[in-house]
Design a protein around this motif. Structure first.
Motif, PDB file in Angstrom:
ATOM      1  N   SER A   4       0.837  -1.206   0.000  1.00  0.00           N
ATOM      2  CA  SER A   4       0.000   0.000   0.000  1.00  0.00           C
ATOM      3  C   SER A   4       0.872   1.256   0.000  1.00  0.00           C
ATOM      4  O   SER A   4       0.492   2.284  -0.564  1.00  0.00           O
ATOM      5  CB  SER A   4      -0.953   0.004   1.192  1.00  0.00           C
ATOM      6  OG  SER A   4      -0.230   0.080   2.410  1.00  0.00           O
TER       7      SER A   4
ATOM      8  N   ASP B 234       1.865   2.203  -3.553  1.00  0.00           N
ATOM      9  CA  ASP B 234       0.794   2.921  -4.248  1.00  0.00           C
ATOM     10  C   ASP B 234       0.667   4.353  -3.737  1.00  0.00           C
ATOM     11  O   ASP B 234       0.410   5.267  -4.517  1.00  0.00           O
ATOM     12  CB  ASP B 234      -0.537   2.177  -4.100  1.00  0.00           C
ATOM     13  CG  ASP B 234      -0.513   0.817  -4.788  1.00  0.00           C
ATOM     14  OD1 ASP B 234       0.298   0.623  -5.724  1.00  0.00           O
ATOM     15  OD2 ASP B 234      -1.302  -0.061  -4.385  1.00  0.00           O
ATOM     16  N   GLU B 235       0.845   4.546  -2.431  1.00  0.00           N
ATOM     17  CA  GLU B 235       0.809   5.900  -1.862  1.00  0.00           C
ATOM     18  C   GLU B 235       1.922   6.755  -2.453  1.00  0.00           C
ATOM     19  O   GLU B 235       1.697   7.926  -2.788  1.00  0.00           O
ATOM     20  CB  GLU B 235       0.968   5.854  -0.340  1.00  0.00           C
ATOM     21  CG  GLU B 235      -0.231   5.351   0.404  1.00  0.00           C
ATOM     22  CD  GLU B 235       0.043   5.206   1.892  1.00  0.00           C
ATOM     23  OE1 GLU B 235       1.150   5.569   2.362  1.00  0.00           O
ATOM     24  OE2 GLU B 235      -0.850   4.726   2.597  1.00  0.00           O
TER      25      GLU B 235
ATOM     26  N   ALA C 200       3.381   6.399  -5.363  1.00  0.00           N
ATOM     27  CA  ALA C 200       3.022   6.697  -6.755  1.00  0.00           C
ATOM     28  C   ALA C 200       1.991   7.818  -6.811  1.00  0.00           C
ATOM     29  O   ALA C 200       2.091   8.728  -7.644  1.00  0.00           O
ATOM     30  CB  ALA C 200       2.499   5.441  -7.446  1.00  0.00           C
ATOM     31  N   GLU C 201       1.015   7.789  -5.914  1.00  0.00           N
ATOM     32  CA  GLU C 201      -0.003   8.844  -5.878  1.00  0.00           C
ATOM     33  C   GLU C 201       0.623  10.183  -5.491  1.00  0.00           C
ATOM     34  O   GLU C 201       0.274  11.225  -6.058  1.00  0.00           O
ATOM     35  CB  GLU C 201      -1.123   8.472  -4.905  1.00  0.00           C
ATOM     36  CG  GLU C 201      -2.250   9.480  -4.853  1.00  0.00           C
ATOM     37  CD  GLU C 201      -2.901   9.766  -6.190  1.00  0.00           C
ATOM     38  OE1 GLU C 201      -3.276  10.930  -6.433  1.00  0.00           O
ATOM     39  OE2 GLU C 201      -3.035   8.834  -7.016  1.00  0.00           O
ATOM     40  N   GLU C 202       1.546  10.179  -4.547  1.00  0.00           N
ATOM     41  CA  GLU C 202       2.214  11.414  -4.162  1.00  0.00           C
ATOM     42  C   GLU C 202       3.011  11.994  -5.331  1.00  0.00           C
ATOM     43  O   GLU C 202       3.001  13.214  -5.547  1.00  0.00           O
ATOM     44  CB  GLU C 202       3.129  11.178  -2.960  1.00  0.00           C
ATOM     45  CG  GLU C 202       2.367  10.978  -1.666  1.00  0.00           C
ATOM     46  CD  GLU C 202       3.260  10.729  -0.472  1.00  0.00           C
ATOM     47  OE1 GLU C 202       4.492  10.955  -0.560  1.00  0.00           O
ATOM     48  OE2 GLU C 202       2.734  10.314   0.578  1.00  0.00           O
TER      49      GLU C 202
ATOM     50  N   ARG D  59       2.322  11.638  -8.490  1.00  0.00           N
ATOM     51  CA  ARG D  59       1.328  12.217  -9.408  1.00  0.00           C
ATOM     52  C   ARG D  59       0.853  13.580  -8.898  1.00  0.00           C
ATOM     53  O   ARG D  59       0.726  14.528  -9.668  1.00  0.00           O
ATOM     54  CB  ARG D  59       0.143  11.269  -9.591  1.00  0.00           C
ATOM     55  CG  ARG D  59       0.423  10.122 -10.549  1.00  0.00           C
ATOM     56  CD  ARG D  59      -0.832   9.335 -10.879  1.00  0.00           C
ATOM     57  NE  ARG D  59      -1.334   8.544  -9.768  1.00  0.00           N
ATOM     58  CZ  ARG D  59      -0.881   7.335  -9.432  1.00  0.00           C
ATOM     59  NH1 ARG D  59       0.096   6.770 -10.121  1.00  0.00           N
ATOM     60  NH2 ARG D  59      -1.395   6.687  -8.409  1.00  0.00           N
ATOM     61  N   GLU D  60       0.618  13.679  -7.600  1.00  0.00           N
ATOM     62  CA  GLU D  60       0.182  14.947  -7.017  1.00  0.00           C
ATOM     63  C   GLU D  60       1.232  16.036  -7.187  1.00  0.00           C
ATOM     64  O   GLU D  60       0.898  17.184  -7.498  1.00  0.00           O
ATOM     65  CB  GLU D  60      -0.122  14.771  -5.529  1.00  0.00           C
ATOM     66  CG  GLU D  60      -1.440  14.130  -5.238  1.00  0.00           C
ATOM     67  CD  GLU D  60      -1.723  14.088  -3.743  1.00  0.00           C
ATOM     68  OE1 GLU D  60      -1.546  15.128  -3.067  1.00  0.00           O
ATOM     69  OE2 GLU D  60      -2.090  13.000  -3.260  1.00  0.00           O
TER      70      GLU D  60
ATOM     71  N   GLN E   7       1.079  17.236 -10.736  1.00  0.00           N
ATOM     72  CA  GLN E   7      -0.150  17.996 -10.982  1.00  0.00           C
ATOM     73  C   GLN E   7      -0.094  19.375 -10.327  1.00  0.00           C
ATOM     74  O   GLN E   7      -0.526  20.363 -10.907  1.00  0.00           O
ATOM     75  CB  GLN E   7      -1.371  17.229 -10.467  1.00  0.00           C
ATOM     76  CG  GLN E   7      -1.726  16.042 -11.330  1.00  0.00           C
ATOM     77  CD  GLN E   7      -2.841  15.206 -10.728  1.00  0.00           C
ATOM     78  OE1 GLN E   7      -3.271  15.438  -9.595  1.00  0.00           O
ATOM     79  NE2 GLN E   7      -3.297  14.214 -11.480  1.00  0.00           N
TER      80      GLN E   7
ATOM     81  N   HIS F 194       6.922   1.464 -10.474  1.00  0.00           N
ATOM     82  CA  HIS F 194       6.215   2.750 -10.453  1.00  0.00           C
ATOM     83  C   HIS F 194       7.078   3.850 -11.080  1.00  0.00           C
ATOM     84  O   HIS F 194       6.571   4.690 -11.827  1.00  0.00           O
ATOM     85  CB  HIS F 194       5.836   3.152  -9.032  1.00  0.00           C
ATOM     86  CG  HIS F 194       4.645   2.440  -8.487  1.00  0.00           C
ATOM     87  ND1 HIS F 194       3.410   2.464  -9.088  1.00  0.00           N
ATOM     88  CD2 HIS F 194       4.498   1.679  -7.375  1.00  0.00           C
ATOM     89  CE1 HIS F 194       2.551   1.760  -8.368  1.00  0.00           C
ATOM     90  NE2 HIS F 194       3.197   1.266  -7.327  1.00  0.00           N
TER      91      HIS F 194
END
Length: 121
Positions: free
Chosen positions: A30, A33-34, A36-38, A40-41, A44, A68
């Motif tokens: 998990s 995935d966190e 990878a999301e960070e 992306r953020e 952005q 990732h």
């Protein structure tokens, strides 16, 4: 300006963003995935020309995180952005070499070299 996430500390430098891995190991699925999301953020929020990942604190880089990073590099390239890795410990550099990713990623000895490369492109 610095921004803090659970796995990353981020600072803007001109048209680039430097992200420091806060934790030396990201073991749990998990957490991969966190992270990878960070990432992306970060892209952005800042829309950097180059994202520099400073790995000075990283002592272990699991294959899931490498996956990732590969995916992320491809996404950035499609947008005309760059991904660079810096400050790799010898054991991390060896992992990338064994996986033949040392020739695929843009790797610099330190942030200054990566940021200079960003300015040139």
């Amino acid at each position: 300006m610095r921004t803090f996430f659970r796995h990353l500390e981020v600072r803007r430098v001109g048209t680039a963003v430097v992200a420091y891995f806060v934790r030396p190991r990201i073991l749990d699925g998990s957490e991969h995935d966190e992270l990878a999301e960070e990432l992306r953020e970060v892209v952005q929020q800042h829309r950097p020309k180059m994202l520099v990942l400073n790995l000075r604190n990283v002592v272990f880089l699991p294959s899931a995180v490498l996956s990732h990073l590969v995916t992320f590099k491809v996404r950035l390239a499609k947008e005309g952005r760059l991904l660079a890795l810096t400050n790799l410990r010898p054991e991390i550099a060896e992992i990338l070499r064994i996986a033949a990713l040392d020739r695929w990623f843009d790797i610099y000895p330190d942030e200054r070299d990566a940021l200079a490369a960003c300015a040139e492109k």
